[in-house]
Design a protein around this motif. Structure first.
Motif, PDB file in Angstrom:
ATOM      1  N   PRO A   1      38.207  36.490  32.081  1.00  0.00           N
ATOM      2  CA  PRO A   1      38.099  37.857  31.570  1.00  0.00           C
ATOM      3  C   PRO A   1      38.627  38.856  32.602  1.00  0.00           C
ATOM      4  CG  PRO A   1      35.955  37.096  32.317  1.00  0.00           C
ATOM      5  CD  PRO A   1      36.905  35.961  32.543  1.00  0.00           C
ATOM      6  N   LYS A   2      39.904  39.116  32.553  1.00  0.00           N
ATOM      7  CA  LYS A   2      40.538  39.950  33.590  1.00  0.00           C
ATOM      8  C   LYS A   2      40.563  41.429  33.177  1.00  0.00           C
ATOM      9  CE  LYS A   2      42.986  36.052  35.583  1.00  0.00           C
ATOM     10  NZ  LYS A   2      44.244  35.456  36.044  1.00  0.00           N
ATOM     11  N   ALA A   3      41.591  42.149  33.613  1.00  0.00           N
ATOM     12  CA  ALA A   3      41.567  43.621  33.483  1.00  0.00           C
ATOM     13  C   ALA A   3      41.399  44.108  32.041  1.00  0.00           C
ATOM     14  CB  ALA A   3      42.843  44.194  34.087  1.00  0.00           C
ATOM     15  N   LEU A   4      42.154  43.542  31.107  1.00  0.00           N
ATOM     16  CA  LEU A   4      42.070  44.022  29.725  1.00  0.00           C
ATOM     17  C   LEU A   4      40.692  43.732  29.137  1.00  0.00           C
ATOM     18  CD1 LEU A   4      43.229  45.139  27.079  1.00  0.00           C
ATOM     19  CD2 LEU A   4      44.087  42.837  26.570  1.00  0.00           C
ATOM     20  N   TYR A   5      40.214  42.545  29.412  1.00  0.00           N
ATOM     21  CA  TYR A   5      38.897  42.137  28.898  1.00  0.00           C
ATOM     22  C   TYR A   5      37.824  43.118  29.384  1.00  0.00           C
ATOM     23  CZ  TYR A   5      36.254  38.370  26.698  1.00  0.00           C
ATOM     24  OH  TYR A   5      35.521  37.612  25.825  1.00  0.00           O
TER      25      TYR A   5
ATOM     26  N   ARG B   1      31.593  39.006  37.288  1.00  0.00           N
ATOM     27  CA  ARG B   1      30.865  39.972  38.111  1.00  0.00           C
ATOM     28  C   ARG B   1      31.507  41.354  38.007  1.00  0.00           C
ATOM     29  NH1 ARG B   1      27.106  40.800  41.500  1.00  0.00           N
ATOM     30  NH2 ARG B   1      26.384  38.656  41.712  1.00  0.00           N
ATOM     31  N   GLU B   2      32.825  41.390  38.093  1.00  0.00           N
ATOM     32  CA  GLU B   2      33.519  42.688  37.991  1.00  0.00           C
ATOM     33  C   GLU B   2      33.220  43.368  36.667  1.00  0.00           C
ATOM     34  OE1 GLU B   2      37.569  43.861  39.088  1.00  0.00           O
ATOM     35  OE2 GLU B   2      37.776  41.836  39.904  1.00  0.00           O
ATOM     36  N   LEU B   3      33.275  42.577  35.593  1.00  0.00           N
ATOM     37  CA  LEU B   3      33.021  43.134  34.257  1.00  0.00           C
ATOM     38  C   LEU B   3      31.578  43.648  34.169  1.00  0.00           C
ATOM     39  CD1 LEU B   3      33.991  41.394  30.912  1.00  0.00           C
ATOM     40  CD2 LEU B   3      31.828  42.558  31.184  1.00  0.00           C
ATOM     41  N   THR B   4      30.660  42.824  34.645  1.00  0.00           N
ATOM     42  CA  THR B   4      29.242  43.168  34.561  1.00  0.00           C
ATOM     43  C   THR B   4      28.939  44.419  35.377  1.00  0.00           C
ATOM     44  OG1 THR B   4      28.757  40.837  34.286  1.00  0.00           O
ATOM     45  CG2 THR B   4      26.916  42.242  34.900  1.00  0.00           C
ATOM     46  N   ASP B   5      29.439  44.455  36.608  1.00  0.00           N
ATOM     47  CA  ASP B   5      29.185  45.632  37.452  1.00  0.00           C
ATOM     48  C   ASP B   5      29.723  46.892  36.780  1.00  0.00           C
ATOM     49  OD1 ASP B   5      28.041  43.959  39.252  1.00  0.00           O
ATOM     50  OD2 ASP B   5      29.677  44.021  40.735  1.00  0.00           O
ATOM     51  N   ALA B   6      30.912  46.772  36.202  1.00  0.00           N
ATOM     52  CA  ALA B   6      31.537  47.957  35.591  1.00  0.00           C
ATOM     53  C   ALA B   6      30.739  48.437  34.381  1.00  0.00           C
ATOM     54  CB  ALA B   6      32.973  47.628  35.180  1.00  0.00           C
ATOM     55  N   CYS B   7      30.177  47.525  33.606  1.00  0.00           N
ATOM     56  CA  CYS B   7      29.359  47.940  32.451  1.00  0.00           C
ATOM     57  C   CYS B   7      28.000  48.459  32.911  1.00  0.00           C
ATOM     58  CB  CYS B   7      29.171  46.780  31.477  1.00  0.00           C
ATOM     59  SG  CYS B   7      30.674  46.334  30.602  1.00  0.00           S
TER      60      CYS B   7
ATOM     61  N   GLY C   1      25.701  38.036  38.052  1.00  0.00           N
ATOM     62  CA  GLY C   1      24.888  39.244  37.908  1.00  0.00           C
ATOM     63  C   GLY C   1      24.608  39.651  36.476  1.00  0.00           C
ATOM     64  N   LEU C   2      24.868  38.763  35.518  1.00  0.00           N
ATOM     65  CA  LEU C   2      24.587  39.108  34.118  1.00  0.00           C
ATOM     66  C   LEU C   2      23.080  39.225  33.889  1.00  0.00           C
ATOM     67  CD1 LEU C   2      27.542  37.864  33.943  1.00  0.00           C
ATOM     68  CD2 LEU C   2      26.959  37.296  31.582  1.00  0.00           C
ATOM     69  N   ASP C   3      22.711  39.862  32.781  1.00  0.00           N
ATOM     70  CA  ASP C   3      21.299  40.042  32.457  1.00  0.00           C
ATOM     71  C   ASP C   3      20.741  38.869  31.661  1.00  0.00           C
ATOM     72  OD1 ASP C   3      20.952  42.915  33.386  1.00  0.00           O
ATOM     73  OD2 ASP C   3      22.690  43.055  32.065  1.00  0.00           O
ATOM     74  N   GLY C   4      21.622  38.068  31.097  1.00  0.00           N
ATOM     75  CA  GLY C   4      21.126  36.957  30.301  1.00  0.00           C
ATOM     76  C   GLY C   4      22.248  36.265  29.572  1.00  0.00           C
ATOM     77  N   LEU C   5      21.871  35.338  28.711  1.00  0.00           N
ATOM     78  CA  LEU C   5      22.868  34.641  27.901  1.00  0.00           C
ATOM     79  C   LEU C   5      22.230  34.130  26.628  1.00  0.00           C
ATOM     80  CD1 LEU C   5      22.521  31.247  27.975  1.00  0.00           C
ATOM     81  CD2 LEU C   5      23.223  31.630  30.332  1.00  0.00           C
TER      82      LEU C   5
END
Ligand SMILES: Cc1cc2nc3c(=O)[nH]c(=O)nc-3n(C[C@H](O)[C@H](O)[C@H](O)COP(=O)(O)O)c2cc1C
Ligand code: SF4
Length: 680
Positions: free
Chosen positions: A36-40, A86-92, A161-165
């Motif tokens: 899941p890179k930049a666009l994702y 991690r990048e995606l999660t931190d950004a959200c 660092g996600l909150d769950g799954l």
């Protein structure tokens, strides 16, 4: 607003979700190299910024190598996924949006000729109709390694660092174990319900031991397969109770139905023309009886229905997934009391149908979705106000007018008909496709709010356009059906448009010939078959209506098969002649050149459209750019070069978009408009 049920928080263990709206897990096929890179990231952040409480990322992120990606899924079995997630999660998280992920093993719902070419694994050797792979029956060593794979993938997500799954159990490996239809194992994992659920609880237990108590864990599962011989709602209720009693999970995410065939999938994820929120009561029944945090989403497109789902206590979190593909800022508009500005999801299902053809998920009328790194969801005001004339009010013309108006330009629109819509108005003649008008209506309302001037019933020619002294002219005049494609007898055929518009009445014994493979011929066939006529649908393609795609084909087949329509692929209509009361159609195969005849009283053709380009050609000599588009700039999303007006003041920039160039589709026309006009 404060009392809005949708805006109330929900606490699950240590996590407080700030409102009740979530994106259910959906794989839009945006990963690059399975990551899941930049666009994702940009896709999810756009929705997080606008206020959605929870995004269940991925969709079917693969836990094992023998679950190869069928629609460009995230590869959760690779350690490399951790920094990207991690990048995606931190950004959200920066925007207060919780992030989870759906992990899965697809079981037989994939293909062996992808990824590492490993055999597909399931609980029987039975093939799934949609993906066609014959699986191997899982051995004990498979089961042991699969449990480990789930736990490893879960640990990666906690590390990110996600909150769950949630784990996926509708149509994938997990519930292939649950269903008597797909579990033919003997021993501890087959037979009784206890045995069929054993794999699930061993996976959940292994995950829980890896991720600890704080990490949220849920299951997205079908509570009723709706298949003879499958597990039913009573079994589903029992499974729901056992999931709660296990103490291993924190939420249930309820689905109803089966997805192993296109029709099954379409009932689980309904498209336009099908009822809204069809499984909400079912999810509500589970919530009431099990009394456990319950999530649910299935064709909840509008805020009123979502609000009802929460206010009535049927579920705790409501999914509005495609609604957020159409309008990523939906929640911001709810929070700010601007619900009437929400761009509606019209259920066209272009998004989902595309991923099953190996494409990325694009929204039929929001071309910035899935292109967040190059296309804007919010239109920035222009530095200089210009005068923009748009000719035509199909989807492309309406988008051009809207975007130009959002930029603050003075916009004048000409339309030959008495109302906006172009081909969308025609397709919306079918009751089932009525929602398509949302594409036009939303834009018309935005244009009116932004002060666009519309001139209806005006067939604009060079003179009318030039009289406006425009700086920019956008020709969106669309196309007209191609009526010249046959070697002989073109004048004897009517077009699909003639049938849909009511200009031609259905015959009694009709050949519908489809060359374009889009909705038009099938829609016409439906109208004719419903009138009581005998219909043969013929195409030179080897598949039916390839542009319509899998889930959109379902309602057509449901109508046409009941009405006894005959389908003839791989034959091409070549010529027509009249003999007495009959039309004789000469048809031919590309494979054998074998010629045949059909004797009918009506032939309906769909050869696509030819561009209506007279106006464009007449304006070209007066324009500064001769209609030229700089494709390099267009592709990267840069402005088109502006050439200064000449001394006569007559010069303007000229562009044409959509079917006025060539026969394509609604999305293409709107994308043409957005990427040209966003920088004008
Ligand atoms: C492009 C796309 C991909 C999807 N992929 C998944 C998936 O991988 N796993 C899943 O559980 N649901 C998947 N879904 C289904 C959605 O989670 C959701 O159930 C469905 O879209 C119905 O909800 P909606 O009407 O709010 O869109 C997908 C949906 C879309 C549009
Ligand atoms: S393509 Fe259709 S179903 Fe999918 S998000 Fe857009 S409007 Fe909704």
């Amino acid at each position: 607003m404060k009392n809005d049920p949708l805006l109330q928080p929900l606490t699950l263990k240590n996590l407080t979700l700030k409102n009740r709206v979530m994106l259910t897990s959906h794989e839009p096929a945006y990963p690059e190299d399975g990551m899941p890179k930049a666009l994702y990231r940009a896709y999810h952040v756009e929705r997080a910024k606008a206020g959605v409480a929870l995004t269940m990322t991925a969709g079917s992120a693969a836990v094992s190598r023998d679950s190869p990606p069928v629609f460009n899924n995230i590869l959760a079995y690779q350690d490399e996924v951790v920094p990207w997630m991690r990048e995606l999660t931190d950004a959200c998280h920066e925007h207060g949006t919780a992030v989870m992920i759906q992990l899965t093993h697809l079981g037989r719902r994939t293909r062996w000729d992808k990824g590492d070419w490993l055999p597909v694994v399931s609980a029987s050797n039975r093939r799934e109709a949609s993906h066609r792979a014959y699986p191997k029956k899982a051995e004990i060593w498979d089961i042991e390694r699969l449990i480990r794979d789930y736990a490893d993938a879960a640990e990666r997500m906690r590390a990110a660092g996600l909150d769950g799954l949630e784990i996926q159990a509708y149509g994938h490996l997990m519930d292939q174990f649950w269903s008597p239809l797909t579990n033919e194992l003997e021993g501890p994992y087959g037979g009784s319900l206890d045995n069929r659920l054993r794999f699930t609880f061993e996976v959940l237990d292994a995950i829980r031991r890896r991720v600890g108590e704080d990490f949220l864990l849920g299951v997205r599962y079908t509570g009723d397969e709706c298949l003879p011989g499958g597990f039913d709602a009573r079994d589903g209720m029992e499974i729901s109770k056992r999931l709660k009693r296990s103490g291993l999970v924190d939420f249930l995410n309820v689905v109803k139905g089966h997805i192993d065939t296109d029709p099954g999938l379409t009932d689980v994820i309904p498209i336009q023309g099908m009822p809204s929120a069809p499984h909400l009561d079912f999810a509500g029944d589970i919530k009431r009886e099990v009394d456990f945090p319950t999530f649910h989403g299935a064709k909840i497109q509008d805020v009123a229905t979502a609000r009802h789902a929460i206010a009535s206590g049927k579920v705790d979190m409501i999914g509005m997934t495609r609604a957020h593909m159409a309008d990523p800022h939906l929640m911001r508009k709810v929070i700010e009391g601007r619900e009437e500005e929400i761009r509606p999801c019209v259920g066209a299902n272009y998004c989902l149908d595309r991923i099953y053809q190996g494409g990325a998920a694009y929204c039929i009328h929001n071309p910035a979705t899935g292109r967040e790194t190059t296309m804007p969801h919010t239109i920035a005001p222009a530095e200089t106000r210009r005068k923009v004339v748009v000719v035509g009010t199909g989807p492309g013309g309406m988008e051009a007018a809207r975007v130009a108006a959002e930029r603050g330009h003075e916009v004048v629109v000409f339309e030959a008909a008495d109302a906006p819509g172009g081909q969308v108005r025609l397709t919306a003649q079918s009751e089932r496709r009525r929602e398509m008008m949302g594409i036009i209506d939303w834009r018309y309302e935005r244009c009116q709010a932004l002060g666009v001037t519309f001139h209806f019933n005006v067939f604009a020619e060079q003179e009318e356009v030039v009289a406006e002294s425009p700086d920019v002219v956008i020709v969106a005049t669309g196309g007209l059906p191609n009526e010249e494609a046959l070697a002989q007898g073109n004048e004897l055929a009517v077009t699909g448009w003639d049938i849909l518009s009511g200009h031609a009445k259905p015959g009694r014994n009709v050949l519908v010939y489809d060359d374009a493979g889009d909705h038009t011929a099938l829609q016409a066939a439906e109208v004719i078959a419903r009138s009581g006529a005998r219909v043969e649908y013929m195409t030179a393609d080897r598949a039916l209506a390839p542009e319509v795609m899998a889930m959109n084909l379902v309602p057509y087949m449901r109508t046409l098969q009941v009405l006894d329509t005959t389908f003839t692929p791989t034959f091409r209509l070549v010529a027509l002649r009249r003999e007495g009361d009959e039309l004789v159609a000469s048809v031919e195969s590309d494979y054998t050149r074998v010629g045949k005849e059909r004797r009918v009283d009506q032939v309906v053709v769909n050869f696509g459209t030819l561009p209506m380009d007279d106006l464009y050609e007449s304006l070209k000599p007066l324009s500064n750019n001769q209609g030229m588009v700089d494709y390099d700039k267009l592709i990267v999303g840069d402005p088109q070069p502006i050439v200064a007006s000449d001394d006569t003041g007559a010069g303007f920039q000229l562009f044409r978009i959509g079917d006025a160039i060539s026969h394509r589709n609604t999305h293409a026309a709107i994308y043409d408009a957005l990427r040209l006009v966003k920088d004008l």
